[in-house]
Design an enzyme around this catalytic site. Structure first.
Site, short mmCIF file in Angstrom:
data_model
loop_
_atom_site.label_atom_id
_atom_site.label_comp_id
_atom_site.label_asym_id
_atom_site.label_seq_id
_atom_site.Cartn_x
_atom_site.Cartn_y
_atom_site.Cartn_z
N TYR A 140 -31.25 7.34 19.88
CA TYR A 140 -30.85 8.15 18.73
C TYR A 140 -30.76 9.63 19.10
O TYR A 140 -29.94 10.36 18.54
CB TYR A 140 -31.86 7.98 17.57
CG TYR A 140 -31.53 6.85 16.64
CD1 TYR A 140 -31.49 5.54 17.10
CD2 TYR A 140 -31.26 7.08 15.29
CE1 TYR A 140 -31.20 4.49 16.25
CE2 TYR A 140 -30.97 6.04 14.43
CZ TYR A 140 -30.93 4.75 14.91
OH TYR A 140 -30.64 3.73 14.06
N LYS A 191 -36.39 -4.68 26.12
CA LYS A 191 -35.49 -5.44 27.01
C LYS A 191 -35.78 -5.03 28.45
O LYS A 191 -34.96 -4.39 29.11
CB LYS A 191 -34.02 -5.15 26.63
CG LYS A 191 -33.54 -5.88 25.38
CD LYS A 191 -33.20 -7.36 25.64
CE LYS A 191 -31.94 -7.51 26.45
NZ LYS A 191 -31.66 -8.96 26.73
N ASP A 224 -34.24 -9.51 22.07
CA ASP A 224 -33.25 -10.47 21.56
C ASP A 224 -33.95 -11.76 21.11
O ASP A 224 -33.70 -12.28 20.01
CB ASP A 224 -32.15 -10.75 22.60
CG ASP A 224 -32.68 -11.20 23.95
OD1 ASP A 224 -33.89 -10.99 24.23
OD2 ASP A 224 -31.89 -11.75 24.75
N ASP A 248 -34.46 -0.37 14.22
CA ASP A 248 -33.44 -0.25 13.17
C ASP A 248 -32.87 -1.63 12.85
O ASP A 248 -32.79 -2.04 11.69
CB ASP A 248 -32.34 0.70 13.64
CG ASP A 248 -31.28 0.91 12.58
OD1 ASP A 248 -31.64 1.06 11.40
OD2 ASP A 248 -30.08 0.93 12.93
N ASP A 252 -33.79 -4.43 9.49
CA ASP A 252 -32.80 -4.96 8.54
C ASP A 252 -32.90 -6.49 8.47
O ASP A 252 -32.79 -7.08 7.39
CB ASP A 252 -31.37 -4.56 8.95
CG ASP A 252 -30.90 -3.28 8.28
OD1 ASP A 252 -31.76 -2.44 7.94
OD2 ASP A 252 -29.68 -3.11 8.08
C1 IPM Z 1 -32.37 3.53 8.68
C2 IPM Z 1 -30.93 3.93 8.61
C3 IPM Z 1 -30.71 5.17 9.45
C4 IPM Z 1 -31.01 4.83 10.89
C5 IPM Z 1 -29.32 5.82 9.32
C6 IPM Z 1 -28.99 6.15 7.88
C7 IPM Z 1 -29.21 7.04 10.19
O1 IPM Z 1 -30.10 2.88 8.99
O2 IPM Z 1 -33.23 4.33 8.32
O3 IPM Z 1 -32.65 2.40 9.08
O4 IPM Z 1 -30.16 4.31 11.62
O5 IPM Z 1 -32.15 5.06 11.31
MN MN Z 2 -31.16 1.03 9.44
#
Ligand code: IPM
Ligand code: MN
Length: 367
Positions: A140, A191, A224, A248, A252
């Protein structure tokens, strides 16, 4: 003692979700608490107002606040804005300037929602895991980060994945400390079979464990395979610790285990201040700005409200109130109230405000 909160609602459904937390804060102040709030702009709305994803004065306010509550940023409206001032840059700037290296993303499956996940009920029933994401390093922020014109009709894009020992040490320290308050089990994901940063990650986590935390069970998994295991049998995990990018993605995935992205809160914490012991902190729902449903009053405010519960717990040590707020969320779900994203047969569909009101009422009743 007053608690100073900076509210950065942002774009899309951010303001709608934040409105429910504002109501809750007002109720808590009536009950004798002393929260002082101030609003500021971040993301696309900040760009519209002053051409930056967050104004310098507002970064300073965030640095000075006891805690920052953050909604969401971004949307198609700002697809064309310059990269440096895109909405997400405001969030990344805050994470970096406030040195919020530890991102806690708990994925809890509320009993009432066990049947609304895309996974089988037995796979997620009773799920309570924590993804700990390193938040200020890795790809990042690594330099160089460029797109270069090679002059032959080709361009070259470079992102840099970089980790120093101290960054891995401090995040793994947080992982082991948190595990001790839970099921005492850490799974580190990287990884190392492909990436040098993965080799170092593995080495430093192992050394930190050996030096200070050998009472905690530690496993290593390739990221993975970890993603696969997370959907195969997530209850094998307690605390998962990983770098910024893997965290990240895996968070999700973990969010969907709980039924909806609209359910997942997060806390981003800095190191304790040497003098005061206080940590800089920002709390945000994991869901994004969801521009497709923004302004309709149908967004799920639970992740935002649960993020405030994390704020009570981690910034203000208000453990009883945090527990009570989380119980209020569970209870409202058990009563059958659902926003559209978690709606299932036989349940009652409610909008953002009605969901917020119901949670606040339960919270107040239980006081
Ligand atoms: C998160 C989001 C952020 C990230 C974006 C909005 C920059 O997806 O907080 O997970 O990638 O960290
Ligand atoms: Mn995210």
């Amino acid at each position: 003692m007053t608690h100073k909160l900076l509210l950065l609602a942002g774009d899309g459904i951010g303001p709608e979700a934040m409105a429910e937390v504002k109501k809750l804060i007002a109720v808590m102040n009536e009950m004798g608490h002393a929260f002082e709030t101030e609003d500021a702009l971040v993301g696309g709305c900040a760009y519209d107002a002053h051409g930056a994803a967050i104004a310098e004065v507002d970064v300073a306010k965030a640095m000075a606040a006891d805690a920052v509550l953050f909604g969401a940023v971004g949307g198609p409206k700002w697809d064309g804005v310059p990269y440096d001032v895109r909405p997400e840059a405001g969030l990344l700037r805050l994470r970096k300037d406030m040195d919020l290296f530890a991102n806690l993303r708990p994925a809890i499956c509320y009993p009432a929602l066990a049947s609304s996940s895309s996974l089988k009920q037995e796979v997620i029933e009773g799920l309570d895991i924590l993804i700990l994401r390193e938040l200020t390093g890795g790809v990042y922020f690594g330099e160089p980060k460029t797109i270069t014109d090679l002059g032959n009709g080709q361009k070259r894009a470079v992102d840099t994945q970089v980790y120093d020992t101290y960054e891995i040490e401090r995040i793994s320290g947080v992982a082991f400390e948190l595990a001790r308050t839970r099921k005492n089990h850490v799974t580190s994901m990287e990884k190392r079979n492909v990436m040098k940063s993965g080799v170092l990650w593995n080495e430093v986590v192992t050394a930190t464990h050996k030096a200070k935390y050998s009472d905690v069970k530690l496993d290593h998994m390739l990221a993975d395979a970890g993603g696969m295991q997370l959907v195969r049998w997530p209850k094998q995990f307690d605390v998962i610790v990983c770098d910024n990018l893997f965290g990240d993605m895996l968070s999700d995935v973990a969010a969907m285990l709980t039924g909806s992205l609209g359910m997942l809160p997060s806390a981003s914490l800095g190191a304790p201040d040497e003098k005061t012991g206080k940590r800089k902190a920002l709390y945000e729902p994991v869901h994004g700005s969801a521009p497709d449903i923004a302004g309709k009053g149908i967004a799920n405010p639970i992740a935002m409200i649960a993020s405030f519960a994390m704020c009570l717990r981690y910034s203000f040590d208000m453990v009883a109130e945090a527990d009570r707020l989380e119980a209020a969320i569970a209870s409202v779900l058990a009563d059958g109230l659902r926003t559209k994203d978690i709606l299932s047969d036989g349940m009652r569909e409610v909008g953002t405000a009605e969901m917020g009101d119901a949670i606040i009422a339960k919270f107040r009743e239980a006081a």
